[in-house]
Every structure is written in C-alpha cells, then in structure tokens.
Scaffold this active site. Structure first.
Site, PDB file in Angstrom:
ATOM      1  N   ALA A 208       0.869  -1.181   0.000  1.00  0.00           N
ATOM      2  CA  ALA A 208       0.000   0.000   0.000  1.00  0.00           C
ATOM      3  C   ALA A 208       0.902   1.226   0.000  1.00  0.00           C
ATOM      4  O   ALA A 208       1.643   1.439   0.956  1.00  0.00           O
ATOM      5  CB  ALA A 208      -0.912   0.004   1.219  1.00  0.00           C
ATOM      6  N   HIS A 209       0.844   1.981  -1.095  1.00  0.00           N
ATOM      7  CA  HIS A 209       1.763   3.119  -1.197  1.00  0.00           C
ATOM      8  C   HIS A 209       1.201   4.299  -1.975  1.00  0.00           C
ATOM      9  O   HIS A 209       1.782   5.378  -1.952  1.00  0.00           O
ATOM     10  CB  HIS A 209       3.066   2.684  -1.883  1.00  0.00           C
ATOM     11  CG  HIS A 209       2.905   2.478  -3.361  1.00  0.00           C
ATOM     12  ND1 HIS A 209       2.356   1.327  -3.881  1.00  0.00           N
ATOM     13  CD2 HIS A 209       3.175   3.273  -4.429  1.00  0.00           C
ATOM     14  CE1 HIS A 209       2.325   1.414  -5.192  1.00  0.00           C
ATOM     15  NE2 HIS A 209       2.804   2.592  -5.559  1.00  0.00           N
ATOM     16  N   ARG A 210       0.071   4.125  -2.650  1.00  0.00           N
ATOM     17  CA  ARG A 210      -0.447   5.188  -3.510  1.00  0.00           C
ATOM     18  C   ARG A 210      -0.832   6.405  -2.681  1.00  0.00           C
ATOM     19  O   ARG A 210      -1.334   6.277  -1.554  1.00  0.00           O
ATOM     20  CB  ARG A 210      -1.645   4.697  -4.306  1.00  0.00           C
ATOM     21  CG  ARG A 210      -1.327   3.552  -5.257  1.00  0.00           C
ATOM     22  CD  ARG A 210      -2.575   3.017  -5.908  1.00  0.00           C
ATOM     23  NE  ARG A 210      -3.120   3.970  -6.849  1.00  0.00           N
ATOM     24  CZ  ARG A 210      -2.784   4.036  -8.131  1.00  0.00           C
ATOM     25  NH1 ARG A 210      -1.886   3.198  -8.619  1.00  0.00           N
ATOM     26  NH2 ARG A 210      -3.331   4.925  -8.926  1.00  0.00           N
ATOM     27  N   ASP A 285      -2.605  -2.049  -3.536  1.00  0.00           N
ATOM     28  CA  ASP A 285      -3.201  -0.920  -4.247  1.00  0.00           C
ATOM     29  C   ASP A 285      -2.414  -0.606  -5.516  1.00  0.00           C
ATOM     30  O   ASP A 285      -2.640   0.406  -6.153  1.00  0.00           O
ATOM     31  CB  ASP A 285      -3.316   0.311  -3.342  1.00  0.00           C
ATOM     32  CG  ASP A 285      -1.960   0.877  -2.912  1.00  0.00           C
ATOM     33  OD1 ASP A 285      -0.917   0.236  -3.186  1.00  0.00           O
ATOM     34  OD2 ASP A 285      -1.940   1.948  -2.294  1.00  0.00           O
TER      35      ASP A 285
END
Length: 370
Positions: A208-210, A285
């Site tokens: 998860a990094h967006r 994501d």
C-alpha cells in the site's frame, strides 16, 4: 546497423525500470543503438538505482536527478531536462512506459520535436479522472505515434477514443517478459525468507503506497484495520514491505500497525518477486502488483475502488474491495481458496521483441520510401 533508429528510453520509477528492462535487454542483444534517460523521479537509491545493478543493466547514459516536488513543478522540470537530452542525443524514437509524471514529461518533450513517441502499456483505463495516473496515460496515448497496447481490451479502449488503428500495436505486456526472465533468478538468489524468517506458502503479502491511499489518514487507517482482520481470519501473517511514503504516513498520523501485520524494509525487485511467488494471497493498491500476481498464479485482493487492469478481474484472478475493513475481509476470504487456473491475459513474454520490431519495420519503410 546505420539504418537502424536510435531509441531513447525515458524512465524514472521502479516499475518503469522493471517493465522497460526487457526492451533494454533486447536492444542490447540485437546491438540496436539506444539511450536510457533516467529522470530521477524515484530519488531513493533503495527504490531506484539499485534495480539497474540487480537486473544486470548498465547505468543510464543520462541521469537528470529531478527528485520529488509538486506534480506541476516536477513535471515541468523534467520536460526541460528531457528536451535538452533529446536535442543532444537526436533519437528517432522515444519510448515511455506507464502513467507517471516521467511518462507525461517524456511525451510532452518528445511531441514538441521531430521525434516519434512510443507508449508502452497504452490503453489502460480506470475511468477515474481524479487519478493523476489516468490523466497522464490518456494524454500520453493521444500524443503517441506508436501505442503498444498490452491486450485487446486496451486496444478497444484506444479505438473508442478515436485513435487510428494503424497507430495501435497489440504486443502483450512487458511485465510478462520481466517476470519470466527473473522469477527463476529470484528463487535462486533471494534470501528474503531466511532474512525475515518467513515461511514459504504460509503468509499473505501486502503493498500500500499510492498517494490517495496513504496520504488520507482515515483511508489508510481503515486499510490497516482491514489487513489486521484478514490476518486474524486466515490465521496467516501478513508481510508488508512498507514504502517510505507509507512509513512516513504511519508516523505522521500516529497509526497502529495491527497484530498479525509485520512491516519490513522495502525490498529489491528479486526479493519482492520471490515474496509474491510464495504468498498465498496478495493485498495491494498497485496496478503492477495486480499484473504480477495474476501472472504468478497468486490470488489478489485490490484495495481500490477501480482498476486499469480489468483483465485480472475478467479471469477471476483479482477482486476489487476498496479500503473498508469489512470489504477487505470478505474479499480475502473469497480469494484465499481460489484455484489459480486462470489464463494469463497479458501475453507470452515476447512483448519487448514485438515493440522493437514494430519500430524497426516503420523505420525501414521510411528509409525505402524516403
């Protein structure tokens, strides 16, 4: 060799390095003159330059070191720098890949010059114009002379927007080339399981990094709670190689990492590929991770409301759940026992060859008719 074009390859982020590596390798194997322009959009060595060495690629001829900034400032600086390089290198064709600011900057700089533009992985659409990536990919497609669509579905999206058929080439996705070239190497070289005491086939993998995920306190907190529920329900540890952006958000928002979710350092490509290959479930994501999980036969739960990789949904390799804990839990329970019998919708691992061949054929034609 003199009648072959010089290809300039513009890249700036980890996914671009990975997905353009097969094209760079192919050019090198065939002695096709090419130049690599690295914008430096990912400015951390742990997410950037190390991948060139890991993938056995030479250092880029040009490193612009633009670094982080607002979308407008970063893109503007890259346009100026890329234009200067293109005027010096004088390539016949520029290739960009994907949907980042580096891609848009490369497209704008190229379109202002007498140089052909090729967009690798064109035609992807989430139909969510609030995403900067969606705007980048649409603008780049409409500026491009070569649109290298990975699938027939991508080609249909381009046709629906009025792009002429003769500019569209369905090639497959270079992510397949990259996975096939590197999965065995990852299995042989990676020590990630020993380094972190991870049992193969007994864990789930989380990414998860967006910005729209981790920069929103409530959304990121909800996602983490959902991951904790999955760990509890499946009785499996969730391994989370945490991106610096996400790690900063955890500190800034004072978020709690749930029991059952273990954060580890960001992983080099081969180590991450090894983790993906041996996970029982991927929660992500990331668009690229959706593709890789599908290719590797690992069920995927996408922590978004939409995806520009609908092919993964069509073959039942993936499910969209958003970031609400209940939906994440339900999606994980649905996918954990999914038999990985789906076909790979992204091609046969020869996309790089098709892309280079398309450019060479056109250059040969222009040489003959010119």
């Amino acid at each position: 060799m003199a009648d072959q074009p010089e290809i300039a390859i513009v890249l700036g982020t980890r996914p671009e390095i990975i997905k353009l590596a097969p094209i760079i390798r192919h050019c090198r194997e065939r002695s096709i003159p090419h130049t690599v322009i690295h914008t430096g959009q990912h400015y951390s060595d742990s997410l950037n330059d190390v991948f060139f060495a890991e993938l056995g690629l030479p250092e880029p001829e040009y490193e612009l070191e633009v670094g982080s900034a607002s979308h407008g400032k970063q893109t503007g600086e890259m346009i100026v720098e890329i234009e200067d390089v293109l005027l010096e290198a004088e390539p016949a064709t520029v290739l960009v890949q994907g949907d980042t600011n580096s891609v848009l900057a490369g497209a704008i700089a190229t379109s202002k010059l007498s140089i052909d533009l090729g967009h690798v992985e064109s035609g992807l659409r989430s139909h969510d114009r609030t995403m900067p990536e969606e705007r980048n990919r649409v603008l780049t497609d409409h500026a491009s002379d070569y649109l290298f669509a990975p699938t027939d579905q991508s080609r249909r999206a381009l046709r629906e927007e009025g792009i002429p058929d003769e500019r569209i080439h369905v090639t497959g996705n270079t992510v397949v080339d990259a996975v096939e070239q590197n999965r065995t190497l990852a299995a042989e070289r990676s020590s990630v399981f020993d380094d972190y005491d991870i049992s193969r086939g007994e864990f789930c993998l989380l990414t998860a990094h967006r910005a729209e995920t981790v920069d929103d306190e409530d959304r990121f907190a909800s996602l983490l709670r959902g991951a904790g529920r999955v760990a509890d329900a499946l009785a499996r540890e969730i391994v989370y190689p945490i991106h610096p952006r996400a790690a900063n958000a955890v500190d800034e928002f004072d978020l709690v990492i749930p029991d059952g979710v273990r954060t580890i350092e960001p992983q080099q490509y081969l180590d991450f590929l090894a983790l993906e290959s041996e996970a029982t479930l991927v929660l992500t994501d990331s668009g690229g991770v959706q593709e890789e999980a599908c290719i590797l036969g690992v069920p995927c739960v996408t922590l978004r409301e939409n995806t520009e990789r609908p092919e993964t949904l069509a073959v039942d390799a993936n499910v969209l759940v958003g970031t609400e804990p209940d939906a994440i839990h339900e999606g994980a329970v649905e996918m954990i026992d999914r038999t990985p019998a789906w076909p790979n919708p992204f091609g046969d691992g020869e996309a790089a060859e098709r892309i280079v061949d398309a450019i060479l054929r056109d250059e040969d034609r222009m040489t003959v008719t010119g």
